[in-house]
Write a protein that holds these residues in place. Structure first.
Motif, mmCIF file in Angstrom:
data_model
loop_
_atom_site.group_PDB
_atom_site.id
_atom_site.type_symbol
_atom_site.label_atom_id
_atom_site.label_comp_id
_atom_site.label_asym_id
_atom_site.label_seq_id
_atom_site.Cartn_x
_atom_site.Cartn_y
_atom_site.Cartn_z
ATOM 1 N N ARG A 11 -11.887 -23.846 -77.842
ATOM 2 C CA ARG A 11 -10.757 -22.902 -78.184
ATOM 3 C C ARG A 11 -9.355 -23.802 -78.007
ATOM 4 N NH1 ARG A 11 -7.879 -24.427 -73.526
ATOM 5 N NH2 ARG A 11 -8.303 -23.466 -71.518
ATOM 6 N N ALA A 13 -5.258 -23.280 -76.955
ATOM 7 C CA ALA A 13 -4.530 -22.243 -76.290
ATOM 8 C C ALA A 13 -3.248 -22.473 -76.037
ATOM 9 C CB ALA A 13 -5.151 -21.916 -74.789
ATOM 10 N N PRO A 14 -2.302 -22.384 -77.129
ATOM 11 C CA PRO A 14 -1.018 -22.794 -76.997
ATOM 12 C C PRO A 14 -0.034 -21.752 -76.346
ATOM 13 C CG PRO A 14 -1.317 -22.027 -79.151
ATOM 14 C CD PRO A 14 -2.781 -22.001 -78.277
ATOM 15 N N SER A 15 0.845 -22.454 -75.509
ATOM 16 C CA SER A 15 1.816 -21.504 -74.922
ATOM 17 C C SER A 15 3.027 -21.085 -76.015
ATOM 18 C CB SER A 15 2.398 -21.980 -73.688
ATOM 19 O OG SER A 15 1.362 -22.036 -72.744
ATOM 20 N N GLU A 47 -0.963 -17.914 -75.335
ATOM 21 C CA GLU A 47 -0.899 -17.976 -73.746
ATOM 22 C C GLU A 47 0.552 -17.520 -73.477
ATOM 23 O OE1 GLU A 47 -2.948 -21.191 -71.704
ATOM 24 O OE2 GLU A 47 -4.532 -20.040 -71.605
ATOM 25 N N TYR A 181 -0.856 -18.656 -64.628
ATOM 26 C CA TYR A 181 -1.742 -19.432 -65.604
ATOM 27 C C TYR A 181 -3.055 -19.813 -65.150
ATOM 28 C CZ TYR A 181 -3.577 -23.702 -67.767
ATOM 29 O OH TYR A 181 -4.467 -24.667 -68.293
ATOM 30 N N VAL A 185 -6.213 -18.295 -67.176
ATOM 31 C CA VAL A 185 -7.113 -19.330 -68.214
ATOM 32 C C VAL A 185 -8.494 -19.182 -67.758
ATOM 33 C CG1 VAL A 185 -6.844 -21.315 -66.700
ATOM 34 C CG2 VAL A 185 -6.719 -21.445 -69.179
ATOM 35 N N ARG A 199 -8.515 -30.251 -74.035
ATOM 36 C CA ARG A 199 -6.832 -29.891 -74.117
ATOM 37 C C ARG A 199 -6.306 -31.437 -73.534
ATOM 38 N NH1 ARG A 199 -7.597 -25.830 -69.002
ATOM 39 N NH2 ARG A 199 -8.119 -27.532 -67.444
ATOM 40 N N LEU A 203 -2.997 -31.023 -68.194
ATOM 41 C CA LEU A 203 -3.846 -30.193 -67.636
ATOM 42 C C LEU A 203 -4.650 -30.583 -66.612
ATOM 43 C CD1 LEU A 203 -3.472 -27.844 -70.430
ATOM 44 C CD2 LEU A 203 -2.186 -27.146 -68.250
HETATM 45 N N1 GLU Z 1 -1.409 -23.001 -72.663
HETATM 46 C C1 GLU Z 1 -1.568 -24.540 -71.997
HETATM 47 C C2 GLU Z 1 -0.524 -25.171 -72.598
HETATM 48 O O1 GLU Z 1 0.029 -24.987 -73.869
HETATM 49 C C3 GLU Z 1 -2.666 -24.767 -72.427
HETATM 50 C C4 GLU Z 1 -3.925 -24.206 -71.352
HETATM 51 C C5 GLU Z 1 -4.994 -24.621 -71.613
HETATM 52 O O2 GLU Z 1 -5.464 -25.335 -72.819
HETATM 53 O O3 GLU Z 1 -5.965 -24.590 -70.810
HETATM 54 O O4 GLU Z 1 0.124 -26.170 -72.270
#
Ligand code: GLU
Length: 311
Positions: A11, A13-15, A47, A181, A185, A199, A203
């Motif tokens: 996946r 998962a952009p914010s 996200e 978050y 997540v 990612r 993170l």
């Molecule tokens: N939403 C997070 C971000 O844009 C990424 C979260 C993830 O990939 O777990 O930094």
């Protein structure tokens, strides 16, 4: 590494706090290619759980940018803002087994606490055994105790975390009523059956927390690969705050090729005039995770400060 079982589900998962820039494109491209080179699925999750920081304009811009880059996702987009019931149910299940506790501490009361890698205060334990008389719950925290987490990241190698010391009892439901978050997540990755998380290494410090939370909730732990984060000449992560340029969606090829270079792949010069479809077709066939540079950050010259320059 944890055996994720059959079938690869990755996946991105952009914010949606701003448009896609080179730094987020690297995470999109890396997660896409690792999924597609593994004959897997690649899902997209917006996200937007932290609603005050997110906007529909940014979310729409991200979707358009991904489409312009030929990064087609599988299935429907998941919106965190629509999944609050699932987060509430997860928190309830943790309350039932006394894995979480209410916390009355204000930010000011925690101002003297040590700081975790993500900038949050490491909780000193004030409310862990119960709220002091007259104090009202503001947030809910997970009991971390002396948990240790060890996992093998496919790029960064073995990661060991003494969670109690490095993160402490972290927040699952914030004082402003929003789910954190970390909880969102974990609940979302589990619900989507995500087997592999690729990612940015910004993170990396969150992963031990997420793995511990997965264990508390009894859901599987995916395999992790943390890509180096793109930083500008000043060593700052590309972001809206550091004025990273939005992707030029009218001409995405140069950014795609720069992302491949950044990830240690070696696109042939002949691809410089190719369509994004041809670039992606080459990249899926030739993708090698072992070529991705190890390390938390890597400097990029690609549009670092919104000047619109392309290599
Ligand atoms: N939403 C997070 C971000 O844009 C990424 C979260 C993830 O990939 O777990 O930094």
């Amino acid at each position: 590494m944890t055996d994720p079982g059959p079938g690869y589900r990755g996946r991105f998962a952009p914010s949606p706090t701003g448009p896609l820039h080179f730094g987020s494109l690297v995470a999109a491209v890396g997660s896409y290619l690792e999924a597609k080179a593994s004959a897997g699925e690649w899902h997209l999750r917006m996200e937007d759980v932290d609603a005050p920081r997110c906007s529909m304009v940014a979310a729409t811009a991200i979707l358009h940018a991904l489409e312009a880059c030929g990064l087609a996702w599988d299935g429907e987009v998941v919106w965190q803002s629509r999944r609050v019931d699932a987060y509430a149910a997860a928190l309830e299940s943790l309350k039932k087994v006394d894995r979480v506790f209410p916390c009355a501490c204000t930010r000011r009361e925690l101002a003297d606490s040590a700081i975790a890698a993500d900038g949050a205060a490491i909780y000193p334990g004030t409310c862990r055994e119960g709220l002091a008389p007259g104090r009202a719950a503001r947030a809910w925290r997970l009991r971390v105790g002396d948990a240790r987490v060890v996992f093998d990241d496919a790029i960064q190698g073995r990661i060991e975390s003494d969670l109690g010391r490095e993160a402490g009892d972290f927040i699952l439901l914030r004082a402003d009523g929003l789910y954190a978050y970390q909880l969102a997540v974990v609940v979302d990755d589990a619900a989507a059956g995500i087997t592999h998380v690729v990612r940015g290494a910004d993170l990396l410090a969150s992963s031990p927390r997420q793995i511990f939370l997965q264990q508390c909730l009894g859901v599987p732990t995916p395999a992790y690969a943390h890509l180096p984060v793109a930083v500008n000449a000043a060593g700052e992560k590309l972001s809206k705050q550091t004025r990273a340029a939005p992707l030029d969606i009218a001409r995405p090829g140069p950014a795609m090729l720069a992302a491949l270079e950044f990830l240690g792949q070696r696109p042939p010069p002949g691809l410089s005039a190719a369509t994004v479809q041809d670039i992606l077709a080459w990249a899926v066939t030739n993708w090698q995770l072992v070529r991705v540079p190890r390390g938390p950050a890597l400097r990029t010259e690609f549009c670092p400060e919104g000047k619109g320059s392309t290599p």
